[in-house]
Design a protein around this motif. Structure first.
Motif, short mmCIF file in Angstrom:
data_model
loop_
_atom_site.label_atom_id
_atom_site.label_comp_id
_atom_site.label_asym_id
_atom_site.label_seq_id
_atom_site.Cartn_x
_atom_site.Cartn_y
_atom_site.Cartn_z
N SER A 286 0.95 -1.35 0.16
CA SER A 286 -0.09 0.02 0.09
C SER A 286 0.81 1.53 0.25
CB SER A 286 -1.15 -0.34 1.22
OG SER A 286 -1.76 0.92 1.52
N GLU A 287 1.79 1.22 0.99
CA GLU A 287 2.56 2.53 1.22
C GLU A 287 3.76 2.68 -0.19
OE1 GLU A 287 5.47 5.33 1.67
OE2 GLU A 287 6.10 3.40 1.46
N SER A 289 2.83 1.69 -3.21
CA SER A 289 1.86 1.98 -4.48
C SER A 289 1.53 3.47 -4.11
CB SER A 289 1.10 0.89 -4.78
OG SER A 289 -0.34 0.81 -3.62
N ARG A 291 -0.38 4.83 -1.52
CA ARG A 291 -0.74 5.45 -1.00
C ARG A 291 -0.81 5.90 0.09
NH1 ARG A 291 -6.00 0.16 -1.75
NH2 ARG A 291 -5.48 0.01 -3.61
N VAL A 304 3.52 12.76 0.18
CA VAL A 304 4.08 10.87 -0.46
C VAL A 304 4.97 11.02 -1.54
CG1 VAL A 304 2.96 8.71 -1.35
CG2 VAL A 304 1.69 10.52 -0.14
N PRO A 307 6.19 6.57 -5.44
CA PRO A 307 5.93 5.09 -5.54
C PRO A 307 6.44 4.28 -6.54
CG PRO A 307 3.53 6.32 -6.53
CD PRO A 307 5.10 6.66 -6.78
N SER A 310 2.99 -0.53 -8.63
CA SER A 310 1.55 -0.95 -8.95
C SER A 310 1.14 -1.87 -8.21
CB SER A 310 1.22 -0.22 -10.20
OG SER A 310 1.55 -1.62 -11.23
N ARG A 314 -6.70 -4.91 -6.50
CA ARG A 314 -7.34 -3.59 -5.42
C ARG A 314 -7.07 -5.08 -4.33
NH1 ARG A 314 -8.49 0.72 -6.74
NH2 ARG A 314 -9.83 1.42 -5.09
#
Length: 367
Positions: A286-287, A289, A291, A304, A307, A310, A314
Motif C-alpha cells: 500500500s505504501e 504503491s 497510498r 507521499v 511509488p 503498482s 486491489r
C-alpha cells in the motif's frame, strides 16, 4: 514455504563453483504415513497468473519447499530460468531430481529469503522479472514429527526451519515470563498469554519442557477449547514457530530485497497464511504503491514518496471453494501482487520494521 533460513553456501544446479495434546500421535506411528501425504501448492494457478511470465524471464522462488511453484513456473515458461531458495537443507536435497529434470534452468540454494537480492547477484540472475514468496511452514515440515512443528505428533520441541540455532525448547525453557507472554500474545494472538507463560515457568522449574506433547497438554490445561474450534495449543505453537525462525523479520527484509532486485515491469507475488504476515505485506505494498497514510485535518499534509510498485489486484486473492475442499490448509491463504516500476528502491520504514518486532513487556493484567 520454508525460505526463512540461513545459508551454508550449498546449492544445486547453476555454475559449478556454487555446487555444493490428548490426540498427540507418537512419532513412531506416523513415519510410515508421512511420505504418502502429498504437498499441495496453494493458489498455484493464481500465483502463475500474477507473475505474468515473460519469454526468457529470470525468476526467483524464495520458498522452494517441495518445488510446487518452481515446477509449475518452469513448465508454464519453457525458456525461463529460476533461482529457488530455501533455508531447510532437507528441501534443497529433495529438489535434486527436479534440478536434473530442468536441465540447467533451475538453481537451488540454501539461503534465507531475506537474502534474495544477494543470491540473485551471486548467481548472476539480477535484475529479476519476478519474485514469489510463500510464507510460513510447509506441510512437509508439519507432518514430520521429529521437526517439532505440530502438536498432532509427539516429537522433540524443535521448530527450526534451518535445523540450527535456538530451538523452541530452548526458548520455552530459558526465556523470562514477560517475554514468553508477549511472544504468545503478539505472534499467536493468544488472549490467555500471561496465564500460559506463568504455567510454563512453574512447570519448567520442576523439569524441562522438551516435547510437543508436553507443551500441548500444558497449554490445553490453561486455554479452554471452543466447540468445533482449533486445538487450544494452536496459537502458542504458531507464536513459538514465528519467534524461533524470526519469520516476520525475514518477511520485512525480503520485501525490501525484492524491491531492490526487481526490474521495471517485474512482479512481486506473496502468499500469506495469517493476519500478521498479511498485515505486513498489505502495508508495504500500500505504501509502495503511493497510498498516503491516514492523516488528520488538524495536522500538516503528509508527503507521499514516489511509488515503486503498482498493485496488480486491489485486494487479496483468496482460494476458491473448490481448492479449499481439496486442500483444507488453503483456507486462510491470501495472495497479494504488485508490479515494479522504474523508481529507485527506498529505505525500510521504521513503522513497517516495528510490525515484525516483539514489544516490551506490558504491566501484568488478569488473564
Amino acid at each position: 514455504m520454508t525460505g526463512h533460513g540461513s545459508r551454508d553456501d550449498g546449492a544445486i544446479g547453476g555454475p559449478a563453483r556454487h555446487a555444493p495434546a490428548s490426540q498427540v500421535t507418537p512419532a513412531s506411528q506416523v513415519n510410515a504415513s508421512q511420505d504418502a501425504a502429498p504437498h499441495v501448492p496453494v493458489l498455484l494457478a493464481e500465483v502463475i497468473e500474477a507473475l505474468a511470465l515473460k519469454p526468457g524471464g529470470r525468476y526467483l522462488d524464495g520458498t522452494f519447499g517441495a518445488g510446487g511453484y518452481a515446477r509449475a513456473l518452469l513448465e508454464a515458461a519453457p525458456d525461463a530460468t529460476l533461482l529457488a531458495l530455501d533455508r531447510d537443507p532437507t528441501a534443497i536435497a529433495g529438489g535434486a531430481d527436479l534440478v536434473a529434470a530442468m536441465a540447467g534452468r533451475l538453481i537451488l540454494s540454501q539461503a534465507r529469503f531475506s537474502e534474495l537480492a544477494e543470491e540473485a547477484e551471486r548467481f548472476q540472475m539480477a535484475p529479476l522479472d519476478g519474485v514469489v514468496l510463500d510464507i510460513g511452514v510447509s506441510s512437509m515440515q508439519i507432518d514430520q514429527a521429529e521437526r517439532g512443528f505440530s502438536f498432532r505428533f509427539d516429537g522433540p520441541l524443535d521448530m527450526r526451519m534451518a535445523r540450527e540455532g535456538q530451538s523452541a525448547a530452548d526458548l520455552i525453557n530459558e526465556a523470562e515470563e514477560g517475554l514468553l507472554a508477549n511472544i504468545f500474545y503478539h505472534y499467536g494472538e493468544e488472549r490467555r498469554s500471561r496465564a500460559v507463560a506463568r504455567a510454563v515457568v512453574e512447570t519448567r522449574r520442576k523439569a524441562p519442557i522438551e516435547t510437543t506433547k508436553q507443551l500441548a497438554e500444558l497449554v490445553a490445561s490453561i486455554v479452554w477449547a471452543e466447540p468445533g474450534g482449533a486445538h487450544p495449543a494452536t496459537r502458542v505453537f504458531q507464536a513459538l514457530r514465528i519467534a524461533v525462525n524470526d519469520e516476520l523479520g525475514e518477511l520485512v527484509r525480503a520485501l525490501h530485497a525484492a524491491e531492490a532486485v526487481l526490474k521495471p515491469g517485474g512482479r512481486l507475488v506473496v502468499v500469506t497464511f495469517h493476519s500478521l504476515e498479511d498485515r505486513i505485506v498489505k502495508q508495504f505494498l500500500s505504501e509502495r504503491s503511493g497510498r498516503a497514510p491516514a492523516g488528520s485535518r488538524h495536522a500538516p499534509a503528509i508527503a507521499v514518496a514516489q511509488p515503486t510498485f503498482s498493485l496488480v489486484n486491489r485486494g487479496p486473492v483468496a482460494p476458491t471453494d473448490a481448492e479449499m475442499r481439496i486442500n483444507p490448509r488453503a483456507r486462510s491463504a491470501k495472495l497479494r501482487a504488485a508490479e515494479r516500476n522504474a523508481a529507485s528502491a527506498r529505505s525500510p520504514e521504521p513503522e513497517l520494521v516495528a510490525l515484525a518486532g516483539i514489544p516490551a513487556p506490558q504491566p501484568r493484567r488478569r488473564s
